[in-house]
Design a protein around this motif. Sequence first.
Motif, short mmCIF file in Angstrom:
data_model
loop_
_atom_site.label_atom_id
_atom_site.label_comp_id
_atom_site.label_asym_id
_atom_site.label_seq_id
_atom_site.Cartn_x
_atom_site.Cartn_y
_atom_site.Cartn_z
N ARG A 45 10.59 -3.03 1.07
CA ARG A 45 10.23 -2.03 0.06
C ARG A 45 9.47 -2.70 -1.09
NH1 ARG A 45 12.83 2.94 0.83
NH2 ARG A 45 14.57 2.87 2.30
N ASP A 46 9.92 -3.88 -1.53
CA ASP A 46 9.21 -4.62 -2.58
C ASP A 46 7.80 -4.99 -2.14
OD1 ASP A 46 11.45 -4.51 -4.22
OD2 ASP A 46 12.15 -6.53 -3.69
N LEU A 47 7.69 -5.43 -0.90
CA LEU A 47 6.38 -5.83 -0.38
C LEU A 47 5.41 -4.65 -0.37
CD1 LEU A 47 5.23 -8.49 0.71
CD2 LEU A 47 5.77 -7.68 3.00
N VAL A 48 5.89 -3.49 0.04
CA VAL A 48 5.04 -2.30 0.05
C VAL A 48 4.64 -1.91 -1.37
CG1 VAL A 48 4.99 0.18 0.56
CG2 VAL A 48 5.93 -1.41 2.24
N SER A 49 5.57 -1.99 -2.30
CA SER A 49 5.25 -1.60 -3.68
C SER A 49 4.23 -2.54 -4.32
CB SER A 49 6.51 -1.51 -4.53
OG SER A 49 6.99 -2.78 -4.84
N HIS A 50 4.17 -3.77 -3.85
CA HIS A 50 3.19 -4.73 -4.37
C HIS A 50 1.92 -4.78 -3.51
CE1 HIS A 50 6.76 -6.21 -6.50
NE2 HIS A 50 5.90 -6.70 -7.37
N GLY A 51 1.79 -3.89 -2.55
CA GLY A 51 0.69 -3.92 -1.59
C GLY A 51 -0.69 -3.93 -2.22
N ALA A 52 -0.92 -3.11 -3.22
CA ALA A 52 -2.25 -3.05 -3.85
C ALA A 52 -2.57 -4.36 -4.56
CB ALA A 52 -2.31 -1.89 -4.84
N ALA B 37 8.29 11.71 -2.01
CA ALA B 37 9.27 10.65 -1.72
C ALA B 37 8.92 9.90 -0.43
CB ALA B 37 10.67 11.24 -1.60
N LEU B 38 8.18 10.53 0.45
CA LEU B 38 7.80 9.86 1.69
C LEU B 38 6.85 8.69 1.45
CD1 LEU B 38 7.18 12.92 4.03
CD2 LEU B 38 9.13 11.35 4.05
N PHE B 39 6.13 8.71 0.34
CA PHE B 39 5.13 7.70 0.07
C PHE B 39 5.53 6.73 -1.04
CE2 PHE B 39 3.23 11.64 1.57
CZ PHE B 39 2.77 11.21 2.80
N ASP B 40 6.70 6.88 -1.57
CA ASP B 40 7.24 5.97 -2.56
C ASP B 40 8.13 4.97 -1.82
OD1 ASP B 40 8.65 4.63 -4.52
OD2 ASP B 40 9.12 6.42 -5.67
N PRO B 41 7.79 3.69 -1.85
CA PRO B 41 8.56 2.74 -1.04
C PRO B 41 10.05 2.67 -1.38
CG PRO B 41 7.04 1.59 -2.48
CD PRO B 41 6.74 3.04 -2.60
N TYR B 42 10.41 3.04 -2.60
CA TYR B 42 11.83 2.96 -2.99
C TYR B 42 12.59 4.25 -2.72
CZ TYR B 42 10.47 -1.40 -5.09
OH TYR B 42 9.99 -2.67 -5.29
N ARG B 43 11.89 5.34 -2.41
CA ARG B 43 12.56 6.61 -2.11
C ARG B 43 12.35 7.05 -0.67
NH1 ARG B 43 10.37 10.53 -6.62
NH2 ARG B 43 9.81 11.44 -4.67
N ALA B 44 11.46 6.41 0.04
CA ALA B 44 11.15 6.81 1.42
C ALA B 44 12.35 6.54 2.33
CB ALA B 44 9.94 6.02 1.93
#
Length: 171
Positions: free
Chosen positions: A89-96, A47-54
């Motif tokens: 959180r959205d920005l991190v999830s789209h980072g790749a 959960a620490l590395f999931d942008p929506y659960r961190a």
Amino acid sequence: MRRAAIERLLPAAYQRACVPGSVLWALLDVMEALHAPDEAVLADVDALFDPYRAPDGMVTYLARWVAMDHVVASPRPDAPPPLPLGRLRDLVSHGALLARWRGTPYGMRRALEVATGTGGYAIDEPRDRPFHVVVTVPPAAAGQLAVITRIVEAEKPASTTAEIVVAEEPP
């Protein structure tokens, strides 16, 4: 680690001395209680590395991991993040995806859309001005020009200049 598991790690003489009511018994109970918070974190470490659960404080750190530190950088450490937490959180999830398209009009447009939550950006390369891009911001995102400027400066090719204009409201 449970008290019984800790007890099994002790030498045989200590295991025999560990009986209910003894000091060693109480000490192992304390050790179990001290391990509990860390074990809870380790049980859910993904959960620490999931942008929506961190946790909220971890999201800014994750943004730096996916090369979006230009968005979250602030002049003061105590300054609030420039984006609402949900957008970050959205920005991190789209980072790749954003890293793959960095330096392209699509990458810049997508980064702007994700960061601001608004679509309708136009990126033009005027023929009369080589190595220059004009980013047209939709009126709905005009209040976020500071973040937009940061993103445009980071996402455009290094040899390119950029101009940011806000589109006119439709009549």
